[in-house]
Design an enzyme around this catalytic site. Sequence first.
Site, PDB file in Angstrom:
ATOM      1  N   ARG A 120       7.209  14.303 155.633  1.00 25.37           N
ATOM      2  CA  ARG A 120       8.091  15.490 155.597  1.00 25.37           C
ATOM      3  C   ARG A 120       7.332  16.772 155.253  1.00 25.37           C
ATOM      4  NH1 ARG A 120      13.972  14.587 154.525  1.00 25.37           N
ATOM      5  NH2 ARG A 120      14.320  12.438 155.118  1.00 25.37           N
TER       6      ARG A 120
ATOM      7  N   MET B  55      14.640  25.572 138.552  1.00 27.37           N
ATOM      8  CA  MET B  55      15.491  24.620 139.262  1.00 27.37           C
ATOM      9  C   MET B  55      15.075  23.146 139.161  1.00 27.37           C
ATOM     10  SD  MET B  55      16.475  26.915 142.611  1.00 27.37           S
ATOM     11  CE  MET B  55      18.023  26.088 142.904  1.00 27.37           C
TER      12      MET B  55
ATOM     13  N   ASP C 257      11.241  36.973 138.614  1.00 29.98           N
ATOM     14  CA  ASP C 257      12.454  37.711 138.991  1.00 29.98           C
ATOM     15  C   ASP C 257      13.334  37.880 137.755  1.00 29.98           C
ATOM     16  OD1 ASP C 257      12.195  37.141 142.082  1.00 29.98           O
ATOM     17  OD2 ASP C 257      12.022  35.214 141.073  1.00 29.98           O
TER      18      ASP C 257
HETATM   19  N1  HPA Z   1      16.638  31.358 139.895  1.00 27.13           N
HETATM   20  C1  HPA Z   1      16.191  30.115 139.876  1.00 27.13           C
HETATM   21  N2  HPA Z   1      14.913  29.822 139.992  1.00 27.13           N
HETATM   22  C2  HPA Z   1      14.049  30.827 140.116  1.00 27.13           C
HETATM   23  C3  HPA Z   1      14.452  32.132 140.135  1.00 27.13           C
HETATM   24  C4  HPA Z   1      15.820  32.414 140.014  1.00 27.13           C
HETATM   25  O1  HPA Z   1      16.247  33.570 140.029  1.00 27.13           O
HETATM   26  N3  HPA Z   1      13.345  32.903 140.291  1.00 27.13           N
HETATM   27  C5  HPA Z   1      12.291  32.089 140.358  1.00 27.13           C
HETATM   28  N4  HPA Z   1      12.708  30.807 140.252  1.00 27.13           N
END
Ligand code: HPA
Length: 235
Positions: free
Chosen positions: A43, A180, A204
């Site tokens: 994959r 995440m 971010d």
């Molecule tokens: N959310 C979730 N995971 C991330 C983010 C976000 O804004 N930025 C970088 N990884």
Amino acid sequence: MTPHNEAKPGDYADTVLLPGDPLRAKWIAETFLDDARQVNAVRSCFGYTGTWKGTPVSVQATGMGQPSAAIYIHELLETYKVKNLIRVGTCGGLHESVKVRDVVIAMSAATDSTMNSMFAPYNYAPFADYKLLSNAVELASERGFTTHVASVVSSDIFYVPNGAKSYGALPDHGVLAVEMEAAALYTLAKKFDARALTICTMTDCLITGNQIDSTERQTSLEDMVKLALDTSLKV
Ligand code: HPA
């Protein structure tokens, strides 16, 4: 071999770095490891093994989010018997104390994912391996990185509707960043008696909308990967 991994037993080193992006896994292998060879391409979720300062180390991409990451992590632990897993990634900032480019070392991970409640009851609190955590904190401080040793929230949703407010009171309770994958990584590592850590660069800010630019993203990533590699040498 597994449905998602064509590597043979012994192809992975005891320590595996876990970026989300397959091309980042390739870049890490080519940039930092000596004698790197590809061990997985199923994959296009690439895995490599080479050496760092003479010690065998692997890198395996996980894809984005806990369902994808848990597949690779579970198989690395169960089938390939790896011992140390270090996620290297990015995170979103949820608290004003965390600025873009800062390093967040996730001591524990809250989550909105149902995966964790299926693995472990009692609102199980996924937590990092102490040895990896303390190694990383010590090295990051020696290197002068602005580092936050904090809790993160491992969210299943990237595009949340209300920025940092989407996570309610979590930032007031020491949950400084969102990413995440960490919760599933920590829960699975414990199940298989392995060590795990998550090191992220904050790219971010969900409060201000500030983002790191592409040049700085690259430099921060290099610093973070070297930190993760050196962290693994001391276990
Ligand atoms: N959310 C979730 N995971 C991330 C983010 C976000 O804004 N930025 C970088 N990884």
